[in-house]
Design a protein around this motif. Structure first.
Motif, mmCIF file in Angstrom:
data_model
loop_
_atom_site.group_PDB
_atom_site.id
_atom_site.type_symbol
_atom_site.label_atom_id
_atom_site.label_comp_id
_atom_site.label_asym_id
_atom_site.label_seq_id
_atom_site.Cartn_x
_atom_site.Cartn_y
_atom_site.Cartn_z
ATOM 1 N N MET A 1 89.200 82.440 1.776
ATOM 2 C CA MET A 1 88.548 82.400 2.916
ATOM 3 C C MET A 1 87.374 81.901 2.358
ATOM 4 O O MET A 1 86.441 81.148 3.179
ATOM 5 N N HIS A 2 86.696 82.964 1.066
ATOM 6 C CA HIS A 2 85.572 82.893 0.528
ATOM 7 C C HIS A 2 85.437 81.376 0.449
ATOM 8 O O HIS A 2 84.662 81.272 0.445
ATOM 9 N N HIS A 3 86.265 81.143 -0.691
ATOM 10 C CA HIS A 3 85.752 79.580 -1.352
ATOM 11 C C HIS A 3 85.934 78.697 -0.118
ATOM 12 O O HIS A 3 84.858 77.640 -0.114
ATOM 13 N N MET A 4 86.629 78.653 1.082
ATOM 14 C CA MET A 4 86.332 77.651 2.121
ATOM 15 C C MET A 4 85.197 78.196 2.947
ATOM 16 O O MET A 4 84.342 76.995 3.272
ATOM 17 N N TYR A 5 84.743 79.191 2.776
ATOM 18 C CA TYR A 5 83.615 79.064 3.752
ATOM 19 C C TYR A 5 82.081 78.827 2.945
ATOM 20 O O TYR A 5 80.841 77.842 3.046
ATOM 21 N N ALA A 6 82.453 79.082 1.344
ATOM 22 C CA ALA A 6 81.636 78.894 0.169
ATOM 23 C C ALA A 6 80.879 77.569 0.373
ATOM 24 O O ALA A 6 80.024 77.249 0.243
ATOM 25 N N ASN A 7 81.799 76.453 0.421
ATOM 26 C CA ASN A 7 82.237 75.163 -0.074
ATOM 27 C C ASN A 7 81.903 74.581 1.140
ATOM 28 O O ASN A 7 82.310 73.490 1.106
ATOM 29 N N ASN A 8 81.461 75.344 2.912
ATOM 30 C CA ASN A 8 81.618 74.121 3.789
ATOM 31 C C ASN A 8 82.704 73.725 4.194
ATOM 32 O O ASN A 8 82.809 72.676 4.638
ATOM 33 N N LEU A 9 83.841 74.326 4.105
ATOM 34 C CA LEU A 9 85.114 73.423 4.055
ATOM 35 C C LEU A 9 85.607 73.756 5.860
ATOM 36 O O LEU A 9 86.933 73.576 5.440
#
Length: 76
Positions: A1-9
């Motif tokens: 989830m962090h990766h998805m939110y951090a990269n606006n995905l």
């Protein structure tokens, strides 16, 4: 989830498995969309599906390829 939110995905239309969202949020957004469309004189049709076992039947090679394309860290 962090990766998805951090990269606006994350899609703004993603409700499941998303913190601080619930089924009620999805239904309220649908209601608002329908009301706005009717107000603008448009026709609206809603089709709802509940596919049993859909997650179990997911095509994992495609999912993994998408995650690689999104540069999702391998440890996730």
């Amino acid at each position: 989830m962090h990766h998805m939110y951090a990269n606006n995905l994350m899609s703004k239309n993603q409700y499941g498995f998303t913190p601080q969202t619930a089924t009620v949020d999805a239904v309220m957004d649908l209601k608002d969309f329908v009301q706005e469309s009717i107000h603008e004189g448009q026709y609206v049709a809603v089709i709802s599906l509940d596919v049993r076992g859909a997650f179990d039947a997911a095509w994992w090679p495609g999912i993994l390829a998408s995650l690689r394309n999104l540069r999702c860290p391998r440890n996730l």
